[in-house]
Design an enzyme around this catalytic site. Structure first.
Site, PDB file in Angstrom:
ATOM      1  N   TRP A  33       0.811  -1.225   0.000  1.00 14.25           N
ATOM      2  CA  TRP A  33       0.000   0.000   0.000  1.00 14.25           C
ATOM      3  C   TRP A  33       0.840   1.269   0.000  1.00 14.25           C
ATOM      4  O   TRP A  33       0.317   2.355  -0.197  1.00 14.25           O
ATOM      5  CB  TRP A  33      -0.953   0.016   1.202  1.00 14.25           C
ATOM      6  CG  TRP A  33      -0.291  -0.282   2.520  1.00 14.25           C
ATOM      7  CD1 TRP A  33      -0.315  -1.477   3.189  1.00 14.25           C
ATOM      8  CD2 TRP A  33       0.519   0.592   3.320  1.00 14.25           C
ATOM      9  NE1 TRP A  33       0.427  -1.402   4.344  1.00 14.25           N
ATOM     10  CE2 TRP A  33       0.947  -0.131   4.441  1.00 14.25           C
ATOM     11  CE3 TRP A  33       0.925   1.915   3.209  1.00 14.25           C
ATOM     12  CZ2 TRP A  33       1.760   0.401   5.443  1.00 14.25           C
ATOM     13  CZ3 TRP A  33       1.744   2.468   4.187  1.00 14.25           C
ATOM     14  CH2 TRP A  33       2.144   1.712   5.287  1.00 14.25           C
ATOM     15  N   ASN A  34       2.154   1.158   0.245  1.00 16.35           N
ATOM     16  CA  ASN A  34       2.914   2.412   0.412  1.00 16.35           C
ATOM     17  C   ASN A  34       3.214   3.123  -0.909  1.00 16.35           C
ATOM     18  O   ASN A  34       3.281   4.340  -0.965  1.00 16.35           O
ATOM     19  CB  ASN A  34       4.190   2.192   1.234  1.00 16.35           C
ATOM     20  CG  ASN A  34       5.153   1.231   0.595  1.00 16.35           C
ATOM     21  OD1 ASN A  34       4.792   0.474  -0.300  1.00 16.35           O
ATOM     22  ND2 ASN A  34       6.389   1.246   1.039  1.00 16.35           N
TER      23      ASN A  34
ATOM     24  N   LYS B  92      -2.267  -8.965  -7.168  1.00 17.61           N
ATOM     25  CA  LYS B  92      -3.111  -8.653  -6.002  1.00 17.61           C
ATOM     26  C   LYS B  92      -2.565  -7.371  -5.356  1.00 17.61           C
ATOM     27  O   LYS B  92      -1.517  -7.390  -4.722  1.00 17.61           O
ATOM     28  CB  LYS B  92      -3.090  -9.795  -4.973  1.00 17.61           C
ATOM     29  CG  LYS B  92      -4.072  -9.494  -3.861  1.00 17.61           C
ATOM     30  CD  LYS B  92      -3.682 -10.074  -2.538  1.00 17.61           C
ATOM     31  CE  LYS B  92      -4.575  -9.566  -1.423  1.00 17.61           C
ATOM     32  NZ  LYS B  92      -4.441  -8.121  -1.146  1.00 17.61           N
ATOM     33  N   PRO B  93      -3.315  -6.258  -5.515  1.00 17.10           N
ATOM     34  CA  PRO B  93      -2.881  -5.036  -4.829  1.00 17.10           C
ATOM     35  C   PRO B  93      -3.284  -5.094  -3.361  1.00 17.10           C
ATOM     36  O   PRO B  93      -4.188  -5.847  -2.988  1.00 17.10           O
ATOM     37  CB  PRO B  93      -3.659  -3.938  -5.564  1.00 17.10           C
ATOM     38  CG  PRO B  93      -4.877  -4.603  -6.109  1.00 17.10           C
ATOM     39  CD  PRO B  93      -4.556  -6.079  -6.293  1.00 17.10           C
ATOM     40  N   ALA B  94      -2.631  -4.288  -2.533  1.00 13.50           N
ATOM     41  CA  ALA B  94      -2.976  -4.247  -1.107  1.00 13.50           C
ATOM     42  C   ALA B  94      -4.441  -3.836  -0.937  1.00 13.50           C
ATOM     43  O   ALA B  94      -4.941  -2.977  -1.678  1.00 13.50           O
ATOM     44  CB  ALA B  94      -2.068  -3.248  -0.402  1.00 13.50           C
TER      45      ALA B  94
ATOM     46  N   SER C 130       6.378  -7.268   3.871  1.00 12.97           N
ATOM     47  CA  SER C 130       7.173  -7.515   5.083  1.00 12.97           C
ATOM     48  C   SER C 130       8.008  -8.782   4.945  1.00 12.97           C
ATOM     49  O   SER C 130       7.670  -9.708   4.200  1.00 12.97           O
ATOM     50  CB  SER C 130       6.245  -7.657   6.290  1.00 12.97           C
ATOM     51  OG  SER C 130       5.546  -8.881   6.195  1.00 12.97           O
TER      52      SER C 130
ATOM     53  N   GLU D 108      11.003  -8.362  -2.355  1.00 10.36           N
ATOM     54  CA  GLU D 108      11.497  -7.059  -1.906  1.00 10.36           C
ATOM     55  C   GLU D 108      10.898  -6.862  -0.526  1.00 10.36           C
ATOM     56  O   GLU D 108       9.722  -6.533  -0.391  1.00 10.36           O
ATOM     57  CB  GLU D 108      11.054  -5.990  -2.909  1.00 10.36           C
ATOM     58  CG  GLU D 108      11.967  -4.776  -2.891  1.00 10.36           C
ATOM     59  CD  GLU D 108      11.371  -3.659  -2.066  1.00 10.36           C
ATOM     60  OE1 GLU D 108      11.671  -3.631  -0.844  1.00 10.36           O
ATOM     61  OE2 GLU D 108      10.635  -2.859  -2.614  1.00 10.36           O
ATOM     62  N   LEU D 109      11.721  -7.132   0.487  1.00 16.81           N
ATOM     63  CA  LEU D 109      11.192  -7.230   1.855  1.00 16.81           C
ATOM     64  C   LEU D 109      11.646  -6.030   2.695  1.00 16.81           C
ATOM     65  O   LEU D 109      12.117  -5.040   2.159  1.00 16.81           O
ATOM     66  CB  LEU D 109      11.622  -8.569   2.458  1.00 16.81           C
ATOM     67  CG  LEU D 109      11.281  -9.788   1.571  1.00 16.81           C
ATOM     68  CD1 LEU D 109      11.772 -11.086   2.198  1.00 16.81           C
ATOM     69  CD2 LEU D 109       9.782  -9.866   1.286  1.00 16.81           C
TER      70      LEU D 109
ATOM     71  N   CYS E 295      10.266   1.355   2.355  1.00 13.66           N
ATOM     72  CA  CYS E 295      11.225   0.299   2.742  1.00 13.66           C
ATOM     73  C   CYS E 295      12.643   0.833   2.845  1.00 13.66           C
ATOM     74  O   CYS E 295      13.455   0.290   3.581  1.00 13.66           O
ATOM     75  CB  CYS E 295      11.233  -0.829   1.718  1.00 13.66           C
ATOM     76  SG  CYS E 295       9.651  -1.592   1.524  1.00 13.66           S
TER      77      CYS E 295
HETATM   78  C1  SIN Z   1       9.634   0.797  -1.294  1.00 15.89           C
HETATM   79  O1  SIN Z   1       9.316   1.340  -0.248  1.00 15.89           O
HETATM   80  O2  SIN Z   1       9.762  -0.401  -1.367  1.00 15.89           O
HETATM   81  C2  SIN Z   1       9.854   1.577  -2.570  1.00 15.89           C
HETATM   82  C3  SIN Z   1      10.647   2.783  -2.409  1.00 15.89           C
HETATM   83  C4  SIN Z   1      11.197   3.293  -3.717  1.00 15.89           C
HETATM   84  O3  SIN Z   1      11.008   2.716  -4.789  1.00 15.89           O
HETATM   85  O4  SIN Z   1      11.906   4.299  -3.645  1.00 15.89           O
END
Ligand code: SIN
Length: 479
Positions: free
Chosen positions: A150-151, A174-176, A229, A250-251, A284
């Site tokens: 969702w971010n 599947k989107p959040a 996560s 991508e965690l 992330c």
């Molecule tokens: C992410 O939070 O995984 C993506 C951040 C980004 O692409 O800069």
């Protein structure tokens, strides 16, 4: 904008309305803004079957034909930047300026992979036998299942779907459940761009474990790509192990930001602000742990405090707002508990640290001093607008503290020394290092981590390969 506002799942080129619905809310106001089809196992399997049927024709198209479709899609996303950004801010909360930026960031992946689609080249090998030649070709994997967070609902979607389609794969996304509307709007634009039915499917839903299980257990799914996560990533990896499905993960991250005594303080503060408060700290690659040399600490803290005090928090649509709400009241609650726990263990709240009067989903920009490596605010990814700071005295100590984490996604270094730039960058155990810069992301770079931050790289010239198999063909009888 209204024509882009879709609330149904996209299966086999058809918008499928289900009686089962779930609510999507605006985190700034907690108003319900849409009721969306709540898919389960049956719809996920239908979508995978549709993607499997669509794969032979899509993968057989010339790379130029696939590239043309992606180009049209890119142009439509850019042309609809404003409408998409408004939708994104409504369901996700980030300030409109950031949402506008995210739409272009997402579009940049579609454009990049429209270009890269033309370069799915192989090799000719000179074999040890003179009557033979070896060929290496790249072939698309088949059906790819993608689960996005969702971010960055548009950018993370584009970073996965664009390379998959460019390579000739078909996709079930599947989107959040918090942010399905932006993904559905970009999917509508994919249809308008000419993505054939079944090539790209979107299953919206709240039962993530069941949908994930349906994806990882279906024999037609050849790859799972996931951003989210580390805990869920581990579970999905286990589920993929039996059938030996390809994965990209991508965690979580726990990025350190190191400010050495020879750093340009203004640059370091600007970088820290951008790395920490982008998307209200819910990124992330957000700077999660600030390490400052003690000689420069008073100046750094003074300038940082001024910059934090200048942030304007509020609803993302409001003029002048530079930091929005968090994704939910529950996220605020968890953040506040972590901060309160650190305080009982000796940390000092220098700024913020209280529940905001703006609403239950808002947490104020917070600076924590006297932090210890044993505290959870330091050891765990915060995903919140909270900055824990520690001081150090030697490079070795700073590097050891930075590397003392199971995460290995991004790290940042501020120094004016050429020697230190290299030495520290090479010593940091992270997939990406920003030196005197924290805005490191773009479609051109290999985004990804090491250790528990995952595997695989997204974007860049390396990103397409993750959606292809290498096949070796031996041509004999050539004497
Ligand atoms: C992410 O939070 O995984 C993506 C951040 C980004 O692409 O800069």
């Amino acid at each position: 904008m209204h024509e882009l506002r879709k609330t149904e799942a996209l299966i086999d080129g058809v918008w499928c309305a289900l009686d089962r619905r779930f609510a999507v809310t605006n985190p700034a106001t907690e108003d319900v803004i849409a009721q969306v089809s709540d898919c389960g196992v049956a719809e996920t399997e239908q979508a995978i079957d549709a993607a499997q049927r669509a794969w032979p024709a899509w993968s057989a198209l010339s790379s130029l034909a696939r590239s043309d479709v992606l180009w049209r899609w890119y142009e439509l996303v850019v042309a609809n930047q404003s409408a998409l950004a408004q939708l994104l801010t409504q369901e996700q909360g980030k300030p409109l300026a950031e949402a506008l930026g995210e739409v272009l960031y997402g579009a940049s992946y579609i454009r990049w992979f429209a270009e890269e689609a033309r370069r799915l080249d192989g090799d000719v090998l000179s074999l040890p036998q003179s009557d033979r030649r070896g060929l290496v070709i790249r072939q698309s994997l088949g059906v790819v299942a993608a689960i996005t967070p969702w971010n960055f609902p548009i950018a993370m979607f584009a970073r996965k779907v664009a390379p998959a389609l460019a390579a000739g794969c078909t996709v079930v996304l599947k989107p959040a459940a918090e942010t399905p509307l932006s993904a559905l709007a970009v999917a509508e634009l994919a249809l308008r761009a000419g993505v054939p039915k079944g090539v790209f499917n979107v299953v919206t839903g709240t039962d993530a474990p069941a949908i994930g299980q349906a994806m990882t257990s279906h024999p037609a799914v050849k790859k799972l790509t996931f951003t989210g996560s580390t805990k869920v990533g581990r579970l999905l990896l286990r589920q993929c192990a039996d059938a030996i499905k390809r994965t990209s993960m991508e965690l979580g991250g726990n990025a350190p930001l190191l400010v050495f005594e020879d750093a340009d303080v203004d640059l370091a503060v600007a970088g820290t602000m951008a790395a920490k408060f982008r998307n209200a700290g819910q990124t992330c690659i957000c700077a999660n742990r600030i390490l400052v040399h003690e000689a420069i600490y008073p100046r750094f803290l003074q300038a940082l405090t001024r910059a934090v005090d200048a942030l304007q928090q509020g609803a993302g649509e409001q003029e002048g707002v530079t930091i929005g709400p968090m994704i939910s009241a529950a996220a605020v609650q968890t953040t506040h508990e972590r901060v309160a726990e650190a305080v009982t263990q000796g940390a000092i709240v220098h700024r913020g640290g209280f529940v905001s009067p703006l609403g239950e989903s808002f947490y104020p920009p917070t600076i924590l001093l006297h932090v210890q490596p044993s505290m959870r605010v330091w050891r765990e990814e915060l995903f919140a607008p909270v900055l824990p700071i520690m001081t150090f005295t030697t490079d070795e100590q700073a590097i050891a503290l930075a590397n003392d984490t199971e995460a290995g996604l991004a790290a940042y270094v501020f120094t004016e020394s050429r020697h230190r730039c290299w030495q520290v960058s090479e010593a940091l155990q992270f997939g990406m290092v920003g030196v005197n810069e924290t805005a490191i992301s773009s479609e051109v770079i290999p985004f990804g981590g090491i250790k528990a931050s995952g595997s695989g790289r997204e974007g860049s010239k390396y990103g397409l390969a993750d959606y292809t198999e290498l096949k070796y063909i031996c041509m004999g009888g050539l004497s």
